[in-house]
Design a protein around this motif. Structure first.
Motif, PDB file in Angstrom:
ATOM      1  N   LYS A  58       0.811  -1.220   0.000  1.00  0.00           N
ATOM      2  CA  LYS A  58       0.000   0.000   0.000  1.00  0.00           C
ATOM      3  C   LYS A  58       0.843   1.269   0.000  1.00  0.00           C
ATOM      4  N   SER A  59       1.975   1.236   0.684  1.00  0.00           N
ATOM      5  CA  SER A  59       2.783   2.441   0.840  1.00  0.00           C
ATOM      6  C   SER A  59       4.228   2.058   1.138  1.00  0.00           C
ATOM      7  N   PHE A  60       5.150   2.620   0.383  1.00  0.00           N
ATOM      8  CA  PHE A  60       6.559   2.399   0.689  1.00  0.00           C
ATOM      9  C   PHE A  60       7.345   3.647   0.341  1.00  0.00           C
ATOM     10  N   GLU A  61       8.557   3.729   0.903  1.00  0.00           N
ATOM     11  CA  GLU A  61       9.392   4.890   0.644  1.00  0.00           C
ATOM     12  C   GLU A  61      10.853   4.489   0.592  1.00  0.00           C
ATOM     13  N   ARG A  62      11.606   5.296  -0.142  1.00  0.00           N
ATOM     14  CA  ARG A  62      13.059   5.176  -0.141  1.00  0.00           C
ATOM     15  C   ARG A  62      13.578   6.343   0.676  1.00  0.00           C
ATOM     16  N   ALA A  63      14.443   6.033   1.642  1.00  0.00           N
ATOM     17  CA  ALA A  63      14.889   7.065   2.577  1.00  0.00           C
ATOM     18  C   ALA A  63      16.342   6.853   2.978  1.00  0.00           C
ATOM     19  N   ARG A  64      16.939   7.932   3.415  1.00  0.00           N
ATOM     20  CA  ARG A  64      18.286   7.892   3.999  1.00  0.00           C
ATOM     21  C   ARG A  64      18.148   8.174   5.479  1.00  0.00           C
ATOM     22  N   TYR A  65      18.547   7.208   6.284  1.00  0.00           N
ATOM     23  CA  TYR A  65      18.577   7.347   7.735  1.00  0.00           C
ATOM     24  C   TYR A  65      19.968   7.819   8.137  1.00  0.00           C
ATOM     25  N   GLU A  66      20.018   8.782   9.039  1.00  0.00           N
ATOM     26  CA  GLU A  66      21.279   9.220   9.637  1.00  0.00           C
ATOM     27  C   GLU A  66      21.039   9.321  11.134  1.00  0.00           C
ATOM     28  N   TRP A  67      21.996   8.831  11.930  1.00  0.00           N
ATOM     29  CA  TRP A  67      21.813   8.880  13.371  1.00  0.00           C
ATOM     30  C   TRP A  67      23.080   9.333  14.065  1.00  0.00           C
ATOM     31  N   ASP A  68      22.857  10.018  15.182  1.00  0.00           N
ATOM     32  CA  ASP A  68      23.942  10.569  15.977  1.00  0.00           C
ATOM     33  C   ASP A  68      23.719  10.137  17.428  1.00  0.00           C
ATOM     34  N   PRO A  69      24.401   9.088  17.867  1.00  0.00           N
ATOM     35  CA  PRO A  69      24.207   8.606  19.240  1.00  0.00           C
ATOM     36  C   PRO A  69      24.532   9.655  20.297  1.00  0.00           C
ATOM     37  N   SER A  70      25.499  10.536  20.036  1.00  0.00           N
ATOM     38  CA  SER A  70      25.852  11.539  21.044  1.00  0.00           C
ATOM     39  C   SER A  70      24.765  12.597  21.196  1.00  0.00           C
ATOM     40  N   ALA A  71      23.981  12.817  20.154  1.00  0.00           N
ATOM     41  CA  ALA A  71      22.884  13.790  20.212  1.00  0.00           C
ATOM     42  C   ALA A  71      21.528  13.119  20.431  1.00  0.00           C
ATOM     43  N   ASN A  72      21.528  11.770  20.506  1.00  0.00           N
ATOM     44  CA  ASN A  72      20.273  11.019  20.658  1.00  0.00           C
ATOM     45  C   ASN A  72      19.255  11.418  19.591  1.00  0.00           C
ATOM     46  N   ARG A  73      19.698  11.417  18.344  1.00  0.00           N
ATOM     47  CA  ARG A  73      18.831  11.911  17.260  1.00  0.00           C
ATOM     48  C   ARG A  73      18.941  11.002  16.037  1.00  0.00           C
ATOM     49  N   VAL A  74      17.778  10.712  15.448  1.00  0.00           N
ATOM     50  CA  VAL A  74      17.714   9.977  14.188  1.00  0.00           C
ATOM     51  C   VAL A  74      16.956  10.856  13.201  1.00  0.00           C
ATOM     52  N   THR A  75      17.556  11.084  12.040  1.00  0.00           N
ATOM     53  CA  THR A  75      16.931  11.879  10.984  1.00  0.00           C
ATOM     54  C   THR A  75      16.741  10.986   9.772  1.00  0.00           C
ATOM     55  N   VAL A  76      15.548  11.032   9.207  1.00  0.00           N
ATOM     56  CA  VAL A  76      15.218  10.233   8.038  1.00  0.00           C
ATOM     57  C   VAL A  76      14.817  11.192   6.922  1.00  0.00           C
ATOM     58  N   THR A  77      15.566  11.171   5.831  1.00  0.00           N
ATOM     59  CA  THR A  77      15.238  12.005   4.682  1.00  0.00           C
ATOM     60  C   THR A  77      14.597  11.113   3.630  1.00  0.00           C
ATOM     61  N   THR A  78      13.315  11.327   3.407  1.00  0.00           N
ATOM     62  CA  THR A  78      12.570  10.524   2.450  1.00  0.00           C
ATOM     63  C   THR A  78      12.817  11.070   1.053  1.00  0.00           C
ATOM     64  N   ARG A  79      13.399  10.244   0.203  1.00  0.00           N
ATOM     65  CA  ARG A  79      13.677  10.637  -1.176  1.00  0.00           C
ATOM     66  C   ARG A  79      12.414  10.532  -2.035  1.00  0.00           C
ATOM     67  N   ASP A  80      11.670   9.445  -1.820  1.00  0.00           N
ATOM     68  CA  ASP A  80      10.441   9.219  -2.572  1.00  0.00           C
ATOM     69  C   ASP A  80       9.522   8.373  -1.713  1.00  0.00           C
ATOM     70  N   SER A  81       8.236   8.611  -1.838  1.00  0.00           N
ATOM     71  CA  SER A  81       7.262   7.886  -1.037  1.00  0.00           C
ATOM     72  C   SER A  81       5.960   7.756  -1.811  1.00  0.00           C
ATOM     73  N   THR A  82       5.388   6.576  -1.773  1.00  0.00           N
ATOM     74  CA  THR A  82       4.033   6.421  -2.286  1.00  0.00           C
ATOM     75  C   THR A  82       3.137   6.344  -1.060  1.00  0.00           C
ATOM     76  N   PRO A  83       2.152   7.109  -0.912  1.00  0.00           N
ATOM     77  CA  PRO A  83       1.624   8.081  -1.869  1.00  0.00           C
ATOM     78  C   PRO A  83       1.992   9.526  -1.552  1.00  0.00           C
ATOM     79  N   PHE A  84       2.855   9.790  -0.553  1.00  0.00           N
ATOM     80  CA  PHE A  84       3.024  11.143  -0.027  1.00  0.00           C
ATOM     81  C   PHE A  84       4.097  11.997  -0.686  1.00  0.00           C
ATOM     82  N   GLY A  85       5.074  11.423  -1.343  1.00  0.00           N
ATOM     83  CA  GLY A  85       6.172  12.201  -1.897  1.00  0.00           C
ATOM     84  C   GLY A  85       7.288  12.389  -0.882  1.00  0.00           C
ATOM     85  N   PRO A  86       8.304  13.187  -1.206  1.00  0.00           N
ATOM     86  CA  PRO A  86       9.461  13.361  -0.328  1.00  0.00           C
ATOM     87  C   PRO A  86       9.126  14.105   0.960  1.00  0.00           C
ATOM     88  N   GLY A  87      10.042  14.045   1.882  1.00  0.00           N
ATOM     89  CA  GLY A  87       9.866  14.708   3.176  1.00  0.00           C
ATOM     90  C   GLY A  87      10.865  14.152   4.165  1.00  0.00           C
TER      91      GLY A  87
END
Length: 140
Positions: A58-87
């Motif tokens: 029903k829905s999938f996306e291609r994304a780049r995950y980046e994480w920084d353990p020292s900052a306790n942060r995970v950022t996901v940059t969605t390149r393409d997504s069905t049905p929503f688009g990037p984000g």
């Protein structure tokens, strides 16, 4: 640009939460009910990043995950997504006495009409999105 902001409380520690968010082994399919084997592929991976396609029929996306353990942060940059688009997604993990507060931000940048219509419901989808994290992140 549709956005969704919410927080969760997990019984796991920040490193444990980060481990679940960034585990791209075959176990990911069992951990995340919204991901099936046919729509899961790790394209490339480094020590603190991964490029993946994940989702279901029903829905999938291609994304780049980046994480920084020292900052306790995970950022996901969605390149393409069905049905929503990037984000993208941002997960900020804050230790608490009995676990972790997880602040979640989701943004979409729809390009076509269908994606714009689908993304317009995003601000109202909080309960559904929150529920998708309940099991994998052991949230209360």
């Amino acid at each position: 640009m549709p956005a969704l902001h919410f927080h969760l409380t997990s019984t796991m520690s920040p490193p444990e939460v980060m481990g679940v968010l960034t585990d791209f082994s075959p176990a990911r399919i069992q951990e995340w009910p919204s991901i099936d084997a046919e729509h899961f592929q790790v394209h490339d991976r480094g020590d603190t990043w991964a490029e993946v396609t994940e989702g279901n029929a029903k829905s999938f996306e291609r994304a780049r995950y980046e994480w920084d353990p020292s900052a306790n942060r995970v950022t996901v940059t969605t390149r393409d997504s069905t049905p929503f688009g990037p984000g993208g997604w941002v997960f900020q993990l804050t230790p608490e006495d009995d676990g972790t507060r997880i602040d979640v931000e989701l943004q979409r940048h729809p390009g076509n009409f269908k994606a714009k219509v689908m993304a317009s419901i995003l601000p109202f989808a909080g309960p559904v999105v929150r529920k998708s994290f309940q099991e994998p992140l052991k949230t209360t």
